[in-house]
Write a protein that holds these residues in place. Structure first.
Motif, PDB file in Angstrom:
ATOM      1  N   THR B  24       0.841  -1.188   0.000  1.00  0.00           N
ATOM      2  CA  THR B  24       0.000   0.000   0.000  1.00  0.00           C
ATOM      3  C   THR B  24       0.879   1.242   0.000  1.00  0.00           C
ATOM      4  OG1 THR B  24      -0.166   0.023   2.408  1.00  0.00           O
ATOM      5  CG2 THR B  24      -1.893  -1.129   1.201  1.00  0.00           C
ATOM      6  N   VAL B  25       0.364   2.269  -0.612  1.00  0.00           N
ATOM      7  CA  VAL B  25       1.115   3.507  -0.778  1.00  0.00           C
ATOM      8  C   VAL B  25       0.368   4.634  -0.090  1.00  0.00           C
ATOM      9  CG1 VAL B  25       2.055   5.137  -2.454  1.00  0.00           C
ATOM     10  CG2 VAL B  25       2.027   2.696  -2.977  1.00  0.00           C
ATOM     11  N   ASN B  32       1.746   5.099 -10.356  1.00  0.00           N
ATOM     12  CA  ASN B  32       2.097   3.887 -11.090  1.00  0.00           C
ATOM     13  C   ASN B  32       2.726   2.941 -10.072  1.00  0.00           C
ATOM     14  OD1 ASN B  32       1.292   5.180 -13.400  1.00  0.00           O
ATOM     15  ND2 ASN B  32       3.344   5.428 -14.238  1.00  0.00           N
ATOM     16  N   LEU B  33       2.297   1.677 -10.083  1.00  0.00           N
ATOM     17  CA  LEU B  33       2.782   0.712  -9.101  1.00  0.00           C
ATOM     18  C   LEU B  33       3.472  -0.456  -9.785  1.00  0.00           C
ATOM     19  CD1 LEU B  33      -0.331   0.678  -6.732  1.00  0.00           C
ATOM     20  CD2 LEU B  33       1.847   1.835  -6.362  1.00  0.00           C
ATOM     21  N   CYS B  91       7.980  -3.922  -3.914  1.00  0.00           N
ATOM     22  CA  CYS B  91       6.936  -3.080  -4.477  1.00  0.00           C
ATOM     23  C   CYS B  91       7.534  -1.691  -4.687  1.00  0.00           C
ATOM     24  CB  CYS B  91       5.762  -3.007  -3.518  1.00  0.00           C
ATOM     25  SG  CYS B  91       4.397  -1.959  -4.070  1.00  0.00           S
ATOM     26  N   ALA B  92       7.144  -1.041  -5.760  1.00  0.00           N
ATOM     27  CA  ALA B  92       7.673   0.294  -6.046  1.00  0.00           C
ATOM     28  C   ALA B  92       6.575   1.162  -6.626  1.00  0.00           C
ATOM     29  CB  ALA B  92       8.862   0.209  -7.005  1.00  0.00           C
ATOM     30  N   PHE B 104      10.233   4.900  -6.253  1.00  0.00           N
ATOM     31  CA  PHE B 104      10.472   4.637  -4.834  1.00  0.00           C
ATOM     32  C   PHE B 104      10.147   3.187  -4.528  1.00  0.00           C
ATOM     33  CE2 PHE B 104      11.406   8.734  -3.057  1.00  0.00           C
ATOM     34  CZ  PHE B 104      10.870   9.633  -3.960  1.00  0.00           C
ATOM     35  N   PHE B 105      10.973   2.565  -3.696  1.00  0.00           N
ATOM     36  CA  PHE B 105      10.806   1.160  -3.358  1.00  0.00           C
ATOM     37  C   PHE B 105      10.360   0.977  -1.912  1.00  0.00           C
ATOM     38  CE2 PHE B 105      12.439  -1.264  -6.933  1.00  0.00           C
ATOM     39  CZ  PHE B 105      13.156  -0.312  -7.646  1.00  0.00           C
ATOM     40  N   GLY B 106       9.586  -0.088  -1.700  1.00  0.00           N
ATOM     41  CA  GLY B 106       9.273  -0.506  -0.341  1.00  0.00           C
ATOM     42  C   GLY B 106      10.447  -1.275   0.244  1.00  0.00           C
ATOM     43  N   SER B 107      10.246  -1.800   1.448  1.00  0.00           N
ATOM     44  CA  SER B 107      11.328  -2.481   2.166  1.00  0.00           C
ATOM     45  C   SER B 107      11.472  -3.941   1.762  1.00  0.00           C
ATOM     46  CB  SER B 107      11.096  -2.373   3.674  1.00  0.00           C
ATOM     47  OG  SER B 107       9.817  -2.865   3.996  1.00  0.00           O
TER      48      SER B 107
END
Lengths: 110, 114
Positions: B24-25, B32-33, B91-92, B104-107
């Protein structure tokens, strides 16, 4: 295209020296380029970007150089520190997506 | 600024079991995911991307699927995991629907299929 199946090349640099990491791209239509740093077990972190109307951009201790003629991108890290040890990826823009380079592992030697 | 939430951080699943990874963002709308996978010591492989709700583009044919039920939610699924599905899943997002912007990237989620 993407080179996801290749093992990462390694660059070993003495602490305090400058590091230069290189990247070649194939999409001549790309107009935006990014460098990322990825530490073990973490997601990639943005370092610096450059648009195609520039050939050089500087940040804090980092410089990105873009040579569109030979489709080459480089990241220069000044006075390399132990905390710079990581994998570095370049990426260039495509339609809705980014194409990543193979990645380079930077090892900083004490 | 935007934040990407990914969970779980680590997952161990048996072969043949189902998978659901959620991303989730926050802090942006109409992003854009992207879902990427990274094998140990290797590069980033784009699996899926989405430019809007219900819109999914698949980059690599495999037994994974993706869905975007809400603007800021991106889900990666599998009905039956294979050993080869092991890897680090990232996920980015790109803020808004802008192009030529930072990704941007998640962990990430470290998935081990045994």
């Amino acid at each position: 295209g993407e080179s996801v199946g290749l093992h990462l090349p390694t660059l070993s640099v003495q602490e305090g020296d400058n590091s230069i990491i290189n990247c070649a791209y194939s999409n001549s239509a790309s107009d935006y380029f990014i460098w990322y740093k990825q530490e073990s077990g973490k997601g990639p972190q943005f370092i610096i970007d450059i648009r195609s109307n520039m050939d050089k951009r500087q940040g804090q201790r980092v410089t990105v150089l873009l040579n569109k003629t030979v489709k080459h991108l480089s990241l220069q890290i000044a006075a390399t520190q132990p905390g710079d040890s990581a994998v570095y990826f370049c990426a260039n823009s495509g339609t809705y997506k980014y194409i990543f380079g193979t990645g380079t592992r930077l090892k900083v030697l004490a | 600024s935007q934040t990407i939430h990914q969970w779980p951080a680590t997952l161990v699943q048996p072969v043949g079991s189902p998978l659901s990874l959620e991303c989730t963002v926050e802090g942006t709308s109409n992003p854009n995911l992207y879902w990427y996978r990274q094998a140990a010591g290797r590069g980033l492989q784009l699996l899926f991307y989405s430019v809007g709700i219900g819109q999914i583009s698949s980059e690599v044919p495999q037994n994974l699927s993706a869905s975007r039920p809400q603007d800021r939610q991106f889900i990666l699924s599998s009905k039956k995991l294979l050993l080869s599905d092991s890897g680090f899943y990232l996920c980015a997002c790109i803020r808004g629907s802008a192009t030529n912007e930072k990704l941007f990237f998640g962990s990430g989620t470290q998935l081990s299929v045994l």
